[in-house]
Design a protein around this motif. Structure first.
Motif, PDB file in Angstrom:
ATOM      1  N   ASP A  11       0.820  -1.217   0.000  1.00 33.43           N
ATOM      2  CA  ASP A  11       0.000   0.000   0.000  1.00 33.43           C
ATOM      3  C   ASP A  11       0.850   1.261   0.000  1.00 33.43           C
ATOM      4  N   ALA A  12       2.108   1.146   0.375  1.00 33.04           N
ATOM      5  CA  ALA A  12       3.001   2.301   0.364  1.00 33.04           C
ATOM      6  C   ALA A  12       4.440   1.820   0.284  1.00 33.04           C
ATOM      7  N   VAL A  13       5.262   2.610  -0.389  1.00 30.84           N
ATOM      8  CA  VAL A  13       6.685   2.299  -0.537  1.00 30.84           C
ATOM      9  C   VAL A  13       7.469   3.583  -0.315  1.00 30.84           C
ATOM     10  N   GLY A  14       8.559   3.475   0.453  1.00 29.16           N
ATOM     11  CA  GLY A  14       9.376   4.649   0.720  1.00 29.16           C
ATOM     12  C   GLY A  14      10.856   4.353   0.645  1.00 29.16           C
ATOM     13  N   LEU A  15      11.633   5.394   0.388  1.00 30.65           N
ATOM     14  CA  LEU A  15      13.088   5.317   0.413  1.00 30.65           C
ATOM     15  C   LEU A  15      13.631   6.491   1.211  1.00 30.65           C
ATOM     16  N   THR A  16      14.658   6.219   2.002  1.00 30.97           N
ATOM     17  CA  THR A  16      15.280   7.274   2.794  1.00 30.97           C
ATOM     18  C   THR A  16      16.786   7.244   2.588  1.00 30.97           C
ATOM     19  N   ASP A  17      17.421   8.363   2.931  1.00 32.49           N
ATOM     20  CA  ASP A  17      18.868   8.316   3.108  1.00 32.49           C
ATOM     21  C   ASP A  17      19.128   8.129   4.599  1.00 32.49           C
ATOM     22  N   GLN A  18      20.243   8.562   5.101  1.00 34.74           N
ATOM     23  CA  GLN A  18      20.547   8.329   6.517  1.00 34.74           C
ATOM     24  C   GLN A  18      19.740   9.209   7.461  1.00 34.74           C
ATOM     25  N   THR A  19      19.165  10.284   6.953  1.00 34.17           N
ATOM     26  CA  THR A  19      18.445  11.202   7.843  1.00 34.17           C
ATOM     27  C   THR A  19      17.064  11.598   7.335  1.00 34.17           C
ATOM     28  N   ASN A  20      16.871  11.693   6.014  1.00 27.86           N
ATOM     29  CA  ASN A  20      15.639  12.261   5.474  1.00 27.86           C
ATOM     30  C   ASN A  20      14.888  11.273   4.592  1.00 27.86           C
ATOM     31  N   VAL A  21      13.582  11.511   4.488  1.00 27.10           N
ATOM     32  CA  VAL A  21      12.748  10.784   3.540  1.00 27.10           C
ATOM     33  C   VAL A  21      13.057  11.319   2.141  1.00 27.10           C
ATOM     34  N   LEU A  22      13.417  10.431   1.230  1.00 26.17           N
ATOM     35  CA  LEU A  22      13.672  10.838  -0.149  1.00 26.17           C
ATOM     36  C   LEU A  22      12.424  10.720  -1.009  1.00 26.17           C
ATOM     37  N   ALA A  23      11.598   9.717  -0.715  1.00 29.06           N
ATOM     38  CA  ALA A  23      10.352   9.531  -1.461  1.00 29.06           C
ATOM     39  C   ALA A  23       9.430   8.634  -0.654  1.00 29.06           C
ATOM     40  N   HIS A  24       8.126   8.882  -0.770  1.00 24.71           N
ATOM     41  CA  HIS A  24       7.117   8.025  -0.149  1.00 24.71           C
ATOM     42  C   HIS A  24       5.897   8.057  -1.061  1.00 24.71           C
ATOM     43  N   ILE A  25       5.559   6.894  -1.634  1.00 28.07           N
ATOM     44  CA  ILE A  25       4.449   6.786  -2.572  1.00 28.07           C
ATOM     45  C   ILE A  25       3.383   5.874  -1.975  1.00 28.07           C
ATOM     46  N   GLY A  26       2.123   6.338  -1.956  1.00 30.92           N
ATOM     47  CA  GLY A  26       1.022   5.528  -1.454  1.00 30.92           C
ATOM     48  C   GLY A  26       0.447   6.083  -0.171  1.00 30.92           C
ATOM     49  N   VAL A  27      -0.149   5.188   0.616  1.00 27.95           N
ATOM     50  CA  VAL A  27      -0.780   5.584   1.870  1.00 27.95           C
ATOM     51  C   VAL A  27       0.248   6.247   2.784  1.00 27.95           C
ATOM     52  N   GLY A  28      -0.121   7.393   3.345  1.00 29.09           N
ATOM     53  CA  GLY A  28       0.753   8.090   4.276  1.00 29.09           C
ATOM     54  C   GLY A  28       1.648   9.133   3.640  1.00 29.09           C
ATOM     55  N   GLN A  29       1.531   9.331   2.320  1.00 28.32           N
ATOM     56  CA  GLN A  29       2.413  10.299   1.673  1.00 28.32           C
ATOM     57  C   GLN A  29       2.051  11.744   2.027  1.00 28.32           C
ATOM     58  N   ASP A  30       0.899  11.924   2.732  1.00 27.83           N
ATOM     59  CA  ASP A  30       0.535  13.273   3.170  1.00 27.83           C
ATOM     60  C   ASP A  30       1.391  13.740   4.337  1.00 27.83           C
ATOM     61  N   HIS A  31       1.970  12.808   5.101  1.00 26.67           N
ATOM     62  CA  HIS A  31       2.818  13.223   6.226  1.00 26.67           C
ATOM     63  C   HIS A  31       4.229  12.607   6.185  1.00 26.67           C
ATOM     64  N   HIS A  32       4.452  11.599   5.358  1.00 27.16           N
ATOM     65  CA  HIS A  32       5.822  11.119   5.102  1.00 27.16           C
ATOM     66  C   HIS A  32       6.285  11.834   3.837  1.00 27.16           C
ATOM     67  N   ILE A  33       6.856  13.005   4.002  1.00 26.51           N
ATOM     68  CA  ILE A  33       7.086  13.928   2.899  1.00 26.51           C
ATOM     69  C   ILE A  33       8.565  13.956   2.518  1.00 26.51           C
ATOM     70  N   SER A  34       8.800  13.953   1.211  1.00 23.83           N
ATOM     71  CA  SER A  34      10.167  14.004   0.690  1.00 23.83           C
ATOM     72  C   SER A  34      10.893  15.240   1.183  1.00 23.83           C
ATOM     73  N   GLY A  35      12.111  15.035   1.671  1.00 23.48           N
ATOM     74  CA  GLY A  35      12.932  16.141   2.164  1.00 23.48           C
ATOM     75  C   GLY A  35      12.842  16.364   3.651  1.00 23.48           C
ATOM     76  N   GLN A  36      11.828  15.782   4.294  1.00 24.36           N
ATOM     77  CA  GLN A  36      11.691  15.937   5.739  1.00 24.36           C
ATOM     78  C   GLN A  36      12.398  14.790   6.465  1.00 24.36           C
ATOM     79  N   PRO A  37      12.737  14.983   7.750  1.00 22.83           N
ATOM     80  CA  PRO A  37      13.421  13.928   8.502  1.00 22.83           C
ATOM     81  C   PRO A  37      12.576  12.655   8.606  1.00 22.83           C
ATOM     82  N   VAL A  38      13.252  11.522   8.739  1.00 19.69           N
ATOM     83  CA  VAL A  38      12.574  10.238   8.929  1.00 19.69           C
ATOM     84  C   VAL A  38      11.737  10.296  10.201  1.00 19.69           C
TER      85      VAL A  38
END
Length: 581
Positions: free
Chosen positions: A250-277
């Protein structure tokens, strides 16, 4: 009656077998017969064979049957009908003759003590059954993991027949006539069912793995172009979109060591690219470098109260054992992460890590190649500049216009040299300008000594390495004509050939000494008139840019020398058909 009771015992063994086959540890054991796996199989089937003795049916001397929940001992005069031979046969087919023999000994020894130290022959008969069944199983299976169903039935009947011969000889043929039919059916049917369950489960598991492998390879092919660009917001977004499209998460995400790089699917309204994990689960994976599975919202620990993500598998992305980020795959609602999704995530993470490492290696190799090319370009012989300055200095005294023209040519030469030093490739038009500036300055030094002509039948916007023509022309000027004052011709030809272009510089000079022609472009030569360093550098640049097929070739005879190389054709080279003949 005996048939019914024995098939009840068969049901117990089959239930245990089903539970065993559904255990991943057991399935791992049967693939390889190493010492550790063999010992584990002996222990497992040894327990089974003891259970088969304990659940047997006691047969009195008057042929009456006595059923016990657990039969720990029997009298000397009584016999026992059980599933022992079935277990021994199955152990032999699964683990081979060694496992079958030792399990047979375990079953026979237990039967000996169970009968109050009677029935010693069971030790030998059970061991023989195990050995022969194992040998026949290995013979009939060939290259497959197990024999066919018909061969399993045949081996089971042979195993039970061996047992019946011992029973008849030591306990009487009347007992054999009573038990032979149900025991034959029991052993053949039980062994067949057990192996069929095992083969079916392994086959389904192999098919599932094949489907998973195909899906992973498909995802790999689609994500490779993006991950080779490195782990950034753009590549991460594309990769997450591909995974979300081709899986049931339902959702897939990728992060680097500190920030969310991408989040597609459920929860993408608050798991936002560029923000901290946000989630503690992802932070733990990044910190420890170990994959984690969450089966509820509490384990995910998302601080957003309304987050719908309910289960997750998060795996680290690593390069050289260093965690550089995490791959996160989520389910919402009541769906839970199973072993299938876990293995899929682990496989993707390993492949993605490899793709990222390849991308970094390619980028490092590209940078190293560019650095080497620039270093090679910087090694061009500077003697020409000193000669040009001396020429201009002399012309200032006798002809100011020619001196001004020489300065303009030197300026052009400097400008094109600087441009070439900053690029891996330049257009043919730019390279011609560079060569013309060089030759115009040489003609000012030696009027009427050189003639240069072009034979170009390709668009002048095609790309080639900087200084490639200039080096070859300068080499001809310095070495081809020796003390000859006139009729020194140099020709530059660029033409299409097969899948590329042939670039050649020829002269009508004295040729090249046979002693050094094979060394030119390959190594520095000891000649009083030059070392060939520029040719070596050019050859190295050609190899770095286009591969070994583009190296310099030298053709020499009495009419002069031709030096040529090939460069590959690029898409769009022929869009402009205008050429400079």
């Amino acid at each position: 009656m005996l048939m019914i009771l024995l098939f009840q015992r068969l049901g117990i063994i089959m239930i245990l077998a089903f539970l065993l086959v559904n255990n991943s540890y057991f399935r791992q054991l049967i693939v390889e017969r190493s010492r550790r796996e063999t010992l584990a199989l002996i222990i497992i089937f040894g327990i089974f064979v003891i259970i088969s003795n304990l659940t047997g049916i006691e047969i009195r001397g008057d042929k009456s049957l006595i059923e016990h929940p657990i039969l720990t001992t029997i009298s000397h005069s009584d016999s026992l009908a059980n599933t022992r031979t079935l277990v021994i046969t199955t152990a032999s087919l699964v683990g081979g003759p060694l496992v079958g023999t030792i399990v047979g000994i375990i079953g026979g020894v237990h039967r000996f003590f169970q009968g109050n130290f009677s029935g010693l022959f069971y030790i030998f008969s059970s061991a023989l059954v195990g050995y022969i069944s194992g040998r026949l199983g290995d013979y009939f299976k060939g290259v497959k993991l197990y024999p066919s169903t018909s061969k399993i039935i045949l081996i089971s009947l042979i195993a039970e027949s061996i047992q019946m011969v011992f029973v008849g000889y030591f306990s009487g043929w009347d007992l054999v006539r009573l038990i032979i039919l149900p025991m034959m059916l029991l052993n053949s049917l039980g062994s067949t069912i057990f192996l069929t369950i095992l083969k079916t489960y392994l086959s389904n598991e192999s098919q599932l793995k094949a489907v998973q492998t195909r899906d992973v390879l498909d995802l790999t092919q689609k994500t490779l172009p993006y991950l080779r660009q490195g782990l950034n917001r753009f590549s991460a977004t594309k990769v997450c979109e591909i995974i979300n499209e081709h899986t049931n998460f339902d959702a897939v995400g990728l992060t680097d060591q500190t920030n969310v790089l991408a989040h597609i699917g459920v929860g993408q309204d608050h798991h936002i690219s560029g923000q901290p994990v946000k989630t503690d689960l992802s932070k733990a994976v990044i910190q420890t470098g170990q994959p984690q599975i969450a089966l509820d919202r509490g384990a995910i620990s998302c601080p957003e109260p309304g987050c719908l993500l309910n289960s997750a598998v998060v795996v680290p992305l690593k390069i050289n054992d260093k965690t550089i980020g995490a791959l996160k795959m989520y389910f919402a609602g009541n769906k839970k992460v199973s072993e299938v999704e876990k293995n899929l995530a682990l496989g993707l993470a390993q492949i993605f890590s490899g793709q990222l490492a390849i991308g970094i290696a390619e980028e490092q190799n590209k940078l190293a190649s560019m650095a080497e090319i620039k270093a090679l370009q910087a090694q061009i012989n500077p003697h020409f500049f000193f000669n040009a300055i001396n020429t201009i200095s002399a012309l200032l005294r006798i002809n100011a216009d020619k001196a001004r023209y020489a300065l303009m040519q030197l300026s052009t030469f400097f400008r094109t040299s600087l441009q070439g030093g900053q690029e891996r490739e330049i257009t043919l038009e730019q390279e011609k300008s560079h060569v013309d500036a060089y030759m115009n300055l040489e003609k000012l030094r030696f009027p009427d000594k050189y003639q240069l002509d072009y034979q170009i039948s390709v668009p002048e916007k095609i790309k080639l390495p900087p200084f490639g023509l200039q080096v070859l022309v300068e080499n001809a000027v310095r070495h081809a004509f020796k003390d000859r004052k006139k009729d020194n011709r140099i020709s530059i030809e660029v033409k299409e050939e097969n899948k590329g272009y042939r670039v050649s510089v020829s002269d009508n000079g004295q040729g090249i000494s046979p002693k050094i022609i094979d060394k030119l472009g390959q190594e520095i030569v000891s000649e009083s008139s030059g070392s060939g360093t520029a040719l070596v550098n050019l050859n190295n640049r050609l190899s770095l840019l286009y591969g070994s097929d583009s190296q310099l070739h030298f053709d020499c005879d009495k009419t002069g020398t031709r030096v040529w190389y090939l460069i590959p054709k690029r898409i769009g080279d022929n869009d402009d058909e205008n050429s400079n003949p």
